[in-house]
Design a protein around this motif. Sequence first.
Motif, short mmCIF file in Angstrom:
data_model
loop_
_atom_site.label_atom_id
_atom_site.label_comp_id
_atom_site.label_asym_id
_atom_site.label_seq_id
_atom_site.Cartn_x
_atom_site.Cartn_y
_atom_site.Cartn_z
N THR A 228 0.80 -1.23 0.00
CA THR A 228 0.00 0.00 0.00
C THR A 228 0.83 1.28 0.00
O THR A 228 0.37 2.32 -0.48
CB THR A 228 -0.94 0.02 1.23
OG1 THR A 228 -0.15 -0.05 2.43
CG2 THR A 228 -1.91 -1.16 1.18
N ALA A 229 2.04 1.23 0.57
CA ALA A 229 2.89 2.42 0.62
C ALA A 229 4.35 1.99 0.52
O ALA A 229 5.10 2.06 1.49
CB ALA A 229 2.65 3.20 1.92
N PRO A 230 4.78 1.52 -0.64
CA PRO A 230 6.14 0.98 -0.78
C PRO A 230 7.23 1.98 -0.44
O PRO A 230 8.33 1.58 -0.02
CB PRO A 230 6.20 0.56 -2.26
CG PRO A 230 5.10 1.32 -2.93
CD PRO A 230 4.02 1.48 -1.90
N GLU A 231 6.94 3.26 -0.59
CA GLU A 231 7.96 4.27 -0.27
C GLU A 231 8.30 4.29 1.22
O GLU A 231 9.37 4.77 1.61
CB GLU A 231 7.49 5.65 -0.71
CG GLU A 231 6.37 6.27 0.12
CD GLU A 231 4.96 5.74 -0.19
OE1 GLU A 231 4.00 6.18 0.44
OE2 GLU A 231 4.86 4.85 -1.09
N LYS A 232 7.41 3.74 2.07
CA LYS A 232 7.66 3.71 3.51
C LYS A 232 8.46 2.48 3.93
O LYS A 232 8.84 2.37 5.10
CB LYS A 232 6.33 3.73 4.27
CG LYS A 232 5.54 5.02 4.09
CD LYS A 232 4.27 5.00 4.91
CE LYS A 232 3.48 6.30 4.73
NZ LYS A 232 2.23 6.30 5.52
N ALA A 233 8.70 1.56 3.00
CA ALA A 233 9.42 0.34 3.33
C ALA A 233 10.70 0.16 2.53
O ALA A 233 11.44 -0.79 2.76
CB ALA A 233 8.51 -0.87 3.11
N GLY A 234 10.95 1.07 1.59
CA GLY A 234 12.11 0.93 0.73
C GLY A 234 13.39 1.43 1.37
O GLY A 234 13.39 1.99 2.47
N VAL A 235 14.50 1.20 0.67
CA VAL A 235 15.80 1.69 1.13
C VAL A 235 15.79 3.21 1.06
O VAL A 235 15.42 3.78 0.03
CB VAL A 235 16.93 1.13 0.26
CG1 VAL A 235 18.28 1.71 0.67
CG2 VAL A 235 16.95 -0.39 0.33
N PRO A 236 16.17 3.90 2.12
CA PRO A 236 16.15 5.37 2.10
C PRO A 236 17.08 5.94 1.04
O PRO A 236 18.13 5.36 0.73
CB PRO A 236 16.62 5.76 3.51
CG PRO A 236 16.43 4.54 4.34
CD PRO A 236 16.61 3.38 3.43
N SER A 241 19.35 9.18 4.32
CA SER A 241 20.35 8.50 5.14
C SER A 241 21.27 9.51 5.85
O SER A 241 21.61 9.35 7.02
CB SER A 241 21.19 7.56 4.27
OG SER A 241 20.38 6.55 3.69
N VAL A 242 21.65 10.55 5.11
CA VAL A 242 22.48 11.61 5.71
C VAL A 242 21.69 12.32 6.81
O VAL A 242 22.23 12.62 7.89
CB VAL A 242 22.94 12.61 4.64
CG1 VAL A 242 23.64 13.80 5.28
CG2 VAL A 242 23.88 11.93 3.64
N ASN A 243 20.40 12.56 6.54
CA ASN A 243 19.57 13.21 7.55
C ASN A 243 19.45 12.34 8.79
O ASN A 243 19.45 12.84 9.92
CB ASN A 243 18.19 13.50 6.97
CG ASN A 243 17.30 14.24 7.95
OD1 ASN A 243 16.41 13.66 8.55
ND2 ASN A 243 17.55 15.53 8.11
N TRP A 244 19.35 11.04 8.61
CA TRP A 244 19.27 10.08 9.72
C TRP A 244 20.50 10.24 10.62
O TRP A 244 20.40 10.41 11.83
CB TRP A 244 19.19 8.68 9.14
CG TRP A 244 19.05 7.55 10.12
CD1 TRP A 244 19.60 7.46 11.36
CD2 TRP A 244 18.32 6.34 9.92
NE1 TRP A 244 19.29 6.26 11.94
CE2 TRP A 244 18.50 5.55 11.08
CE3 TRP A 244 17.57 5.82 8.87
CZ2 TRP A 244 17.93 4.29 11.22
CZ3 TRP A 244 17.00 4.57 9.03
CH2 TRP A 244 17.17 3.82 10.18
N LEU A 245 21.68 10.19 10.01
CA LEU A 245 22.92 10.31 10.78
C LEU A 245 23.01 11.69 11.44
O LEU A 245 23.43 11.81 12.60
CB LEU A 245 24.12 10.08 9.87
CG LEU A 245 25.50 10.19 10.53
CD1 LEU A 245 25.65 9.18 11.65
CD2 LEU A 245 26.61 9.99 9.48
N GLY A 459 20.41 16.73 3.37
CA GLY A 459 20.10 15.92 4.54
C GLY A 459 20.63 16.44 5.86
O GLY A 459 20.28 15.94 6.91
N VAL A 460 21.49 17.47 5.82
CA VAL A 460 22.07 18.02 7.05
C VAL A 460 21.21 19.17 7.54
O VAL A 460 21.06 20.16 6.82
CB VAL A 460 23.52 18.49 6.82
CG1 VAL A 460 24.11 19.04 8.12
CG2 VAL A 460 24.38 17.35 6.29
N PRO A 461 20.63 19.08 8.74
CA PRO A 461 19.77 20.17 9.24
C PRO A 461 20.56 21.42 9.59
O PRO A 461 21.78 21.36 9.85
CB PRO A 461 19.13 19.56 10.49
CG PRO A 461 20.08 18.51 10.94
CD PRO A 461 20.71 17.96 9.69
N GLY A 462 19.86 22.54 9.60
CA GLY A 462 20.51 23.82 9.89
C GLY A 462 21.18 23.86 11.24
O GLY A 462 22.23 24.51 11.41
#
Length: 505
Positions: A228-236, A241-245, A459-462
């Motif tokens: 139903t929402a493959p974008e929520k289960a795919g590889v980022p 990924s940079v935002n995650w770190l 991906g890097v926040p301010g």
Amino acid sequence: MTGLSFAGLSGIIVLTAYAVIMLVIGFFAGKDAQAGKSVRGYYLGGGGLGFTALFFTLYATQYSGNSIVGYAPEAYRSGFLWWQSVPFMIAVIAGYLLFAPRLYVIAKREGFVTPTDWVRHRFGSTKLSVLVALLMLWGLANYLLEQLVAMGQGIAGLTGETVPYQIGVVVFVLVMLIYSWTGGMRAVAFTDVMQGIALLIGIAVLLGGALYLVDGDVAGVTRHLVETAPEKAGVPAREDSVNWLSMIVMIGLGAAVYPHAIQRIYAARSERTLKRSLAIMAWMPLVTTGVVFLVGIIGIQLFPGLSETGSEQLVGMIANEVAGINLFFYITMILLFGGVIAAIVSTADSALLSFSAVISRDVYGRYLNPRASEYKQVLVGKVAGIVAIALLLALAWNPPSTLYNIFVLKFELIVQLAPVFILGLYWRRMAAGPAFWGMLAGSAVAGLLTVLDLGPFYGVPGGLLGLGLNVAICAVGSLLRPAPVEDPVRHGLDLRPVSGGAAAQ
């Protein structure tokens, strides 16, 4: 399903019971002779919190309205990308361990009350101390606003709108003000024990109930998500990924230097008590944030198609469904029901106590009326807290954003405090002037990028970009200055045990 629900009279009874318990705890905590007369007694509980009280006050403060009411909806909206919430909560404990035991030794010996006391002791700079105090007040006000919004949404969601958002906020704010006024840190810490136990049991059963509703088929939940929402289960994507770190680094450092977190370091009975509490806290992200993440993922199958606003009440919706399974789940959801609201209140009261301490000690007692007695300083801090709550209630009446967005906003600025607490504890050459200009420049960049909505960059926040500038100015500026005399006492870094060996236990 039996149709059981918290809506109606049963929801009001549960809320009332938790409110009464908190008021009773506040009453007995306030009977301590120093609870409201000395700044150390009121704001730090006399610096005598034992292992149980310290662990649960750290736990209930870290796992607040966002962790329960806000994180499950974020998992619902983001999918598996939101697993980042678990490692960044682990990173917070790593952040504590970078400086907390070392800071404790100095704080115990010097009698620190507010986080700014360390900055003044280490750097001897008025302008740096004022800037630190201003950033702390901003972060605490933002944090309080977040908890007020979470409080209203949690009560509305968990009672099926029987208790409206605005009424829920007002009533529990009054409860919080009453027991905080009477008992200070002791009341806050002792209510946290009750709240933490209820929360741990409640969220464990919430996950069990949610799994029951999907027949225990976790693989089926994942398949449904993929279909139903493959974008929520795919590889980022790389940027995600940079935002995650980046978020792990920013939140790990930022949450560790929250003013109310630092005051809990000061309030520990001993260094051994502090280290034991942090050791147990290292496991809590898996059994709290990890559980809430799974509940949010299961919610995608249970309540498909919720809007962003609708998803904010996901925890309440699932709790009501679980309560309808049988009597056991109904009773245990009562624990969650009260525990979630109580945890939100406990985080708000911690932030309010620190806000009052900064006003009382660092603004009023330091600059406006240095001759004021400790009793008068505490009184001014209490009144300032009430005024701040009144102003924030006006904003919380019609919340400006989702809980997660409010959560990120305060970290952009509060993380700029990390260098003076972490780098300042280990690097004797770090100077006040570069620390001030680095913090000011980092805050300006982070604030400007946030207000203009110009980030994140790849991906890097301010906030992290601002922190990088902050550290660079601080480091380069300090290195360009003449090397200071190696005097650890002069630079606030003397780590000799306090009298009686309390810090070395």
